[in-house]
Structure formats: C-alpha cells, structure tokens
Motif scaffolding. Sequence first.
Motif, mmCIF file in Angstrom:
data_model
loop_
_atom_site.group_PDB
_atom_site.id
_atom_site.type_symbol
_atom_site.label_atom_id
_atom_site.label_comp_id
_atom_site.label_asym_id
_atom_site.label_seq_id
_atom_site.Cartn_x
_atom_site.Cartn_y
_atom_site.Cartn_z
ATOM 1 N N PHE A 162 0.857 -1.186 0.000
ATOM 2 C CA PHE A 162 0.000 0.000 0.000
ATOM 3 C C PHE A 162 0.890 1.231 0.000
ATOM 4 O O PHE A 162 2.039 1.181 0.457
ATOM 5 N N GLU A 163 0.377 2.348 -0.517
ATOM 6 C CA GLU A 163 1.180 3.562 -0.667
ATOM 7 C C GLU A 163 1.929 3.946 0.603
ATOM 8 O O GLU A 163 3.124 4.228 0.580
ATOM 9 N N GLU A 164 1.248 3.935 1.747
ATOM 10 C CA GLU A 164 1.900 4.413 2.964
ATOM 11 C C GLU A 164 2.989 3.473 3.466
ATOM 12 O O GLU A 164 3.772 3.844 4.339
ATOM 13 N N ASP A 165 3.054 2.254 2.922
ATOM 14 C CA ASP A 165 4.133 1.339 3.301
ATOM 15 C C ASP A 165 5.500 1.945 2.982
ATOM 16 O O ASP A 165 6.491 1.625 3.624
#
Length: 222
Positions: free
Chosen positions: A182-185
């Motif tokens: 996911f992007e925030e990873d």
Amino acid sequence: MLKKLKELNDFPVYSCDDKEFKKYGKIIEGYNFKELEEYVEKHTLIPEVGNIYVASHEEMEKHSIYNEIKSNLYGGMNIEFGYCNGNNSLLNGLEYHKGSELNVAVTDLLLLLAHVNDIEEGKIDSSKVKGFYIPKGKVIEIYQTTMHFSPCKLSKEGFKCIVILPRDTNTDIDLLNKKIIFEEDKYLFKKNKWLLVHKDKQDFISKGAYEGIVGKNLKVNY
C-alpha cells in the motif's frame, strides 16, 4: 511570545489554546505531571548540537503517573515514557503513528503540524504546515492523524519535552525486507512510525527514510 512568533515567521503560528489546534489534538488536564517534569529538568541533558530522543526511560516509567496514563488515557495499552531534548529549529520531517502521542512541555516549545489528509500522491507541501506554541507545563494529546516531528526550540538553551506513546513506537525494524503493498508502506521508517522527510534531511534518507516533503524546509525564528 505568541505575538512575537507570529511576527517573526512566514508560516501560520497559533497557540495550542486556539480553536485551530482542535484539528490536530487537544489539551489534557487534571493529571499531575509535576514530579515527572522536575525529574526531566534535573536528570536529562540538552545536547550541544542536534537532538537526543529516548523512547523508553526506565526511571521515568517508575513514576506513579505512568500507571494513571496507561490505565486511563491509553485504556490499559502498554505505553512508553521517554523524552526529546534538543536544539532543533527546522521542519525536516513529518511523521505519524497509529495511536495518539502525549507531549508534556518541560520548556516552552513550538510544534510544526500537518494532517495526513494533506498528503497527495505521496507528497506533502510544507505550505500545509502550521506552527503551534506549547508553553511550559502544558500537556497535549496529538491525534494519530496529525503529522509532527521534533519540537522546535524557543530559546538559545534549547527545549525539553516528555514524549508518551504506545510501547515500542520509534524502535528499529527491518527496512531491508519491507514489502510495499500500500502507498503508505513507503513511509514506514521505524516501528509504528510513518515518516516523510525533506530533501535536506539526507542523514535520514541515507537510512531509508522516504523523501516526501516538497517546498521550503521551514525554520522557526524566535
């Protein structure tokens, strides 16, 4: 102090008592932190250069206020009492955690804050950041949706701040084997610490921090 900060800085500056702070956190009242503040004043140092951050301090966690905060404000969750002392005057980065953070201002200090909703396509513009004056003795809760980083000093002697978080927050994790789903990873830098940094913060970028702040690296003048 607040009037002076507004005049000297080219970004919005408010007090934590102002309504603008409600988006980012709230003031905590009723708990007696005096003994803990006195301990930090007497037994912790401000480094000559930079900051020092201790996530979990054994002696601080022996104070009776620890169990009150754990049982009440964190609903029985395991927490850590630590501190951040230093000389910082720059934005440098913006982080957030999954769970609120408590700050106890042992000295006057200023926090540079933004909201996770201000992140767009993996970037956040520093023009979204606001400054909040936290006077000595004030206790605040910073919501998990609030982006923040090191406090900024408001005197040449530097600042001292008690930092309370869910247990193990800001401790090391294995970044080499981090899987991006996911992007925030991409932002995950330490345990329970999602961090975006400015390009000026090369010491963090070299350690795996995500370069995600665009615009001016704000500096706090006092």
